[in-house]
Motif scaffolding. Structure first.
Motif, PDB file in Angstrom:
ATOM      1  N   GLY A 223       0.743  -1.199  -0.031  1.00  0.00           N
ATOM      2  CA  GLY A 223       0.030   0.074  -0.154  1.00  0.00           C
ATOM      3  C   GLY A 223       0.946   1.039   0.131  1.00  0.00           C
ATOM      4  O   GLY A 223       2.158   1.379   0.148  1.00  0.00           O
ATOM      5  N   GLU A 224       0.137   2.370  -0.325  1.00  0.00           N
ATOM      6  CA  GLU A 224       0.988   3.642  -0.245  1.00  0.00           C
ATOM      7  C   GLU A 224      -0.048   4.545   0.375  1.00  0.00           C
ATOM      8  O   GLU A 224      -1.015   4.667   0.131  1.00  0.00           O
ATOM      9  CB  GLU A 224       1.203   4.178  -1.840  1.00  0.00           C
ATOM     10  CG  GLU A 224       2.041   3.195  -2.613  1.00  0.00           C
ATOM     11  CD  GLU A 224       1.112   2.267  -3.200  1.00  0.00           C
ATOM     12  OE1 GLU A 224       0.089   2.535  -3.517  1.00  0.00           O
ATOM     13  OE2 GLU A 224       1.648   1.122  -3.356  1.00  0.00           O
ATOM     14  N   LYS A 225       0.856   5.595   0.965  1.00  0.00           N
ATOM     15  CA  LYS A 225       0.195   6.764   1.500  1.00  0.00           C
ATOM     16  C   LYS A 225      -0.005   7.883   0.320  1.00  0.00           C
ATOM     17  O   LYS A 225       0.645   7.516  -0.586  1.00  0.00           O
ATOM     18  CB  LYS A 225       0.823   7.181   2.723  1.00  0.00           C
ATOM     19  CG  LYS A 225       1.041   6.384   3.936  1.00  0.00           C
ATOM     20  CD  LYS A 225       1.788   7.143   4.986  1.00  0.00           C
ATOM     21  CE  LYS A 225       1.020   8.062   5.793  1.00  0.00           C
ATOM     22  NZ  LYS A 225       1.723   8.631   6.930  1.00  0.00           N
ATOM     23  N   ALA A 226      -1.285   8.424   0.525  1.00  0.00           N
ATOM     24  CA  ALA A 226      -1.250   9.185  -0.739  1.00  0.00           C
ATOM     25  C   ALA A 226      -1.242  10.852  -0.321  1.00  0.00           C
ATOM     26  O   ALA A 226      -1.444  11.367   0.905  1.00  0.00           O
ATOM     27  CB  ALA A 226      -3.042   9.250  -1.028  1.00  0.00           C
ATOM     28  N   PRO A 227      -0.445  11.452  -1.226  1.00  0.00           N
ATOM     29  CA  PRO A 227      -0.068  13.081  -0.767  1.00  0.00           C
ATOM     30  C   PRO A 227      -1.408  13.979  -0.993  1.00  0.00           C
ATOM     31  O   PRO A 227      -2.278  13.573  -1.756  1.00  0.00           O
ATOM     32  CB  PRO A 227       0.701  13.518  -1.836  1.00  0.00           C
ATOM     33  CG  PRO A 227       1.206  12.050  -2.607  1.00  0.00           C
ATOM     34  CD  PRO A 227       0.213  11.299  -2.278  1.00  0.00           C
ATOM     35  N   PHE A 228      -1.557  14.578   0.250  1.00  0.00           N
ATOM     36  CA  PHE A 228      -2.834  15.533   0.194  1.00  0.00           C
ATOM     37  C   PHE A 228      -2.262  17.091   0.492  1.00  0.00           C
ATOM     38  O   PHE A 228      -2.257  17.241   1.812  1.00  0.00           O
ATOM     39  CB  PHE A 228      -3.875  15.044   1.179  1.00  0.00           C
ATOM     40  CG  PHE A 228      -5.037  15.724   1.465  1.00  0.00           C
ATOM     41  CD1 PHE A 228      -5.813  16.240   0.198  1.00  0.00           C
ATOM     42  CD2 PHE A 228      -5.535  15.925   2.732  1.00  0.00           C
ATOM     43  CE1 PHE A 228      -7.055  16.559   0.515  1.00  0.00           C
ATOM     44  CE2 PHE A 228      -6.663  16.805   2.906  1.00  0.00           C
ATOM     45  CZ  PHE A 228      -7.509  17.312   1.809  1.00  0.00           C
ATOM     46  N   TRP A 229      -1.563  17.599  -0.448  1.00  0.00           N
ATOM     47  CA  TRP A 229      -0.909  18.768  -0.026  1.00  0.00           C
ATOM     48  C   TRP A 229      -1.925  20.047   0.036  1.00  0.00           C
ATOM     49  O   TRP A 229      -2.816  20.116  -0.575  1.00  0.00           O
ATOM     50  CB  TRP A 229       0.091  19.143  -1.359  1.00  0.00           C
ATOM     51  CG  TRP A 229       1.116  18.146  -1.417  1.00  0.00           C
ATOM     52  CD1 TRP A 229       1.540  17.220  -0.278  1.00  0.00           C
ATOM     53  CD2 TRP A 229       1.882  17.833  -2.446  1.00  0.00           C
ATOM     54  NE1 TRP A 229       2.421  16.230  -0.807  1.00  0.00           N
ATOM     55  CE2 TRP A 229       2.821  16.775  -2.141  1.00  0.00           C
ATOM     56  CE3 TRP A 229       2.087  18.424  -3.649  1.00  0.00           C
ATOM     57  CZ2 TRP A 229       3.655  16.136  -3.206  1.00  0.00           C
ATOM     58  CZ3 TRP A 229       3.181  17.743  -4.509  1.00  0.00           C
ATOM     59  CH2 TRP A 229       4.093  16.769  -4.129  1.00  0.00           C
ATOM     60  N   LEU A 230      -1.491  20.739   1.180  1.00  0.00           N
ATOM     61  CA  LEU A 230      -2.356  21.898   1.200  1.00  0.00           C
ATOM     62  C   LEU A 230      -1.666  23.243   1.377  1.00  0.00           C
ATOM     63  O   LEU A 230      -0.669  23.260   2.153  1.00  0.00           O
ATOM     64  CB  LEU A 230      -3.165  21.542   2.532  1.00  0.00           C
ATOM     65  CG  LEU A 230      -3.985  20.217   2.760  1.00  0.00           C
ATOM     66  CD1 LEU A 230      -4.626  20.176   4.199  1.00  0.00           C
ATOM     67  CD2 LEU A 230      -5.299  20.583   1.877  1.00  0.00           C
TER      68      LEU A 230
END
Ligand SMILES: [Zn+2]
Length: 473
Positions: A223-230
């Motif tokens: 699995g991979e974490k997902a980038p959620f750039w803010l």
């Protein structure tokens, strides 16, 4: 319900099935034993050098040249293949060796582009494929021309050796993974039928580190974490620096950021992460080993939870994370700006709802006047179960070549293309056969990227065995 009368028939059927599969297994073992490896291993090393000499730095990519390199290999081996050009200089290539269709296909996926290289900081030129001390240098030697070339060699060997297959064996090499994923996106949009029915996919995201004094850990990426750039933006009244404004944009922004910096999102233990800790417990000294064996229980102890959260190596697997990476505001020392902003590199665990995360972040920021806007196109994180025949086969084949190795499911902090293929119902794993030291591993995306030649020779054999077995069970 009774099966009394059917029993003898069932027993016969079971016996027939068992002897048939035993027969099939011996046939496959015979197939594997009959392969003369040294010429294939020499060829692997020679072709690796050629592949590294094709400059596919992205941007601009120029993956068409790499696709043509693969086409030559496949054409020579009589493997059905198609290049799909989709933009100037950019293309994907798809190749297939048909199985008898009793099982769903297995895909070997790799990307042909590489990140750019600044030649001035390299010992040997980055597009040379040159050898030094038994290691081959070149951009992509770790990410992921090594794996792509091994996958192509597996196709070539399967064709030449007439590998019997129950599944179609698919090779898919894509463009643009490092920048925009347009290669995989184009393929999924225009030719989903080529991959849709597959059961398994292997690609990058597996790392096998030889750790001095501890052992070798094979991490299979599940699995991979997902980038959620803010981006957080504060606006307010600007003015002269000599007359302070207590609630100026920069002041409010840094106060809110201080609260975020002190914050740890809640722990959420994924089953694969629990399994990871259980697997690596054997490498830890006592007490920690016991804690790792039952990490779910250990985390109930706040002192342990705090200490593991301080360990950078493990913390990111246990929770969504936030890194403050960019700060902007003002242009002159004596001017209070009316706008300031910061960017956060947020990474969400598979299964996380971005809106739930945003709710938590807002309450930590505790300043409703701050604007929050997304910086990237968010793709929901996902993962694959380890409870599959392929995962068990990976464990078996790895142990056959390295009985001491620890096989553990890995959660990637970064992104891989697996994320785009899982929504099609395909079990995707990051799997790599090369074992490297942390020093060599660290050359990925860095200067002096290289691969030990002995690992290429060993790796092609292991990957072939895994794929040959997986293609038949
Ligand atoms: Zn990569």
């Amino acid at each position: 319900m009774s099966f009394g009368r059917l029993q003898p028939l069932r027993v016969l059927l079971i016996l027939a099935t068992l002897s048939f599969s035993a027969f099939a297994e011996t046939q496959l073992d015979d197939h594997l034993r009959a392969i003369v490896w040294p010429p294939y291993q020499d060829e692997t090393v020679k072709l690796m050098g050629e592949y590294l000499r094709i400059d596919t730095s992205n941007p601009p990519g120029n993956e068409l040249a790499a696709a043509e390199f693969f086409r030559r290999l496949f054409d020579q081996a009589g493997i059905q293949n198609t290049i799909y050009p989709y933009a100037p200089g950019r293309a994907d290539i798809y190749a297939v060796i048909k199985g008898d269709g009793t099982l769903r296909p297995l895909i070997m996926l790799n990307h042909m582009d590489v990140v750019q290289a600044d030649a001035s900081s390299w010992r040997l030129p980055p597009f040379s494929g040159a050898l030094l001390n038994g290691e081959m240098y070149g951009r992509g030697a770790q990410d992921m021309k090594d794996e792509g070339l091994l996958q192509a060699m597996v196709m070539v060997i399967a064709a030449r050796q007439h590998l019997p297959l129950k599944r179609d064996l698919i090779f898919l090499a894509t463009a643009d993974e490092e920048v925009n994923d347009t290669g995989s996106a184009w393929m999924l949009e225009n030719h989903p039928e080529l991959v849709r029915g597959a059961e398994y996919l292997i690609t990058e995201g597996g790392t096998n580190l030889i750790i001095q004094g501890r052992g070798t850990i094979h991490e299979v990426g599940v699995g991979e974490k997902a980038p959620f750039w803010l981006r957080l933006t504060a606006t307010g009244r600007g003015g002269h620096g000599s007359i302070p404004i207590p609630d100026s944009a920069p002041n409010r922004l840094v106060k809110a950021l201080a609260r975020v910096a002190d914050w740890q999102p809640p722990i959420r233990l994924l089953p694969s992460v629990e399994q990871y800790f259980r697997a690596i417990a054997a490498l830890e000294p006592e007490l920690r080993a016991t804690q790792f064996r039952d990490i779910r229980k250990a985390l109930q102890d706040t002192a342990f939870a705090r200490s593991i959260s301080q360990d950078e190596e493990y913390n990111y697997m246990l929770r969504d994370t936030v890194s403050l990476t960019l700060l902007r505001g003002g242009f002159q020392t004596n001017v209070i700006p009316d706008t300031s902003y910061a960017e956060l590199d947020v990474r969400l665990l598979p299964g996380e709802d971005p809106d739930v995360f945003l709710g938590q972040l807002r309450s930590v920021l505790a300043d409703d006047s701050l604007g929050i806007t997304p910086v990237n196109r968010f793709k929901p994180p996902n993962s694959s179960s380890t409870d599959t025949s392929l995962y068990r086969l990976i464990e078996q084949v790895v142990h056959q070549y390295n009985p001491q190795a620890i096989v553990a499911p890995g959660l990637e902090g970064g992104y891989t293309e697996s994320q785009m293929y899982r929504p099609l119902g395909i079990t995707c794993y990051g799997f790599n056969t090369l074992e490297v030291t942390p020093e060599v591993d660290a050359t990925e995306h860095a200067a002096n990227e290289r691969v030990p030649v002995e690992q290429l020779r060993r790796g092609v054999k292991i990957l072939y065995e895994l794929v040959a077995r997986a293609g038949n069970q």
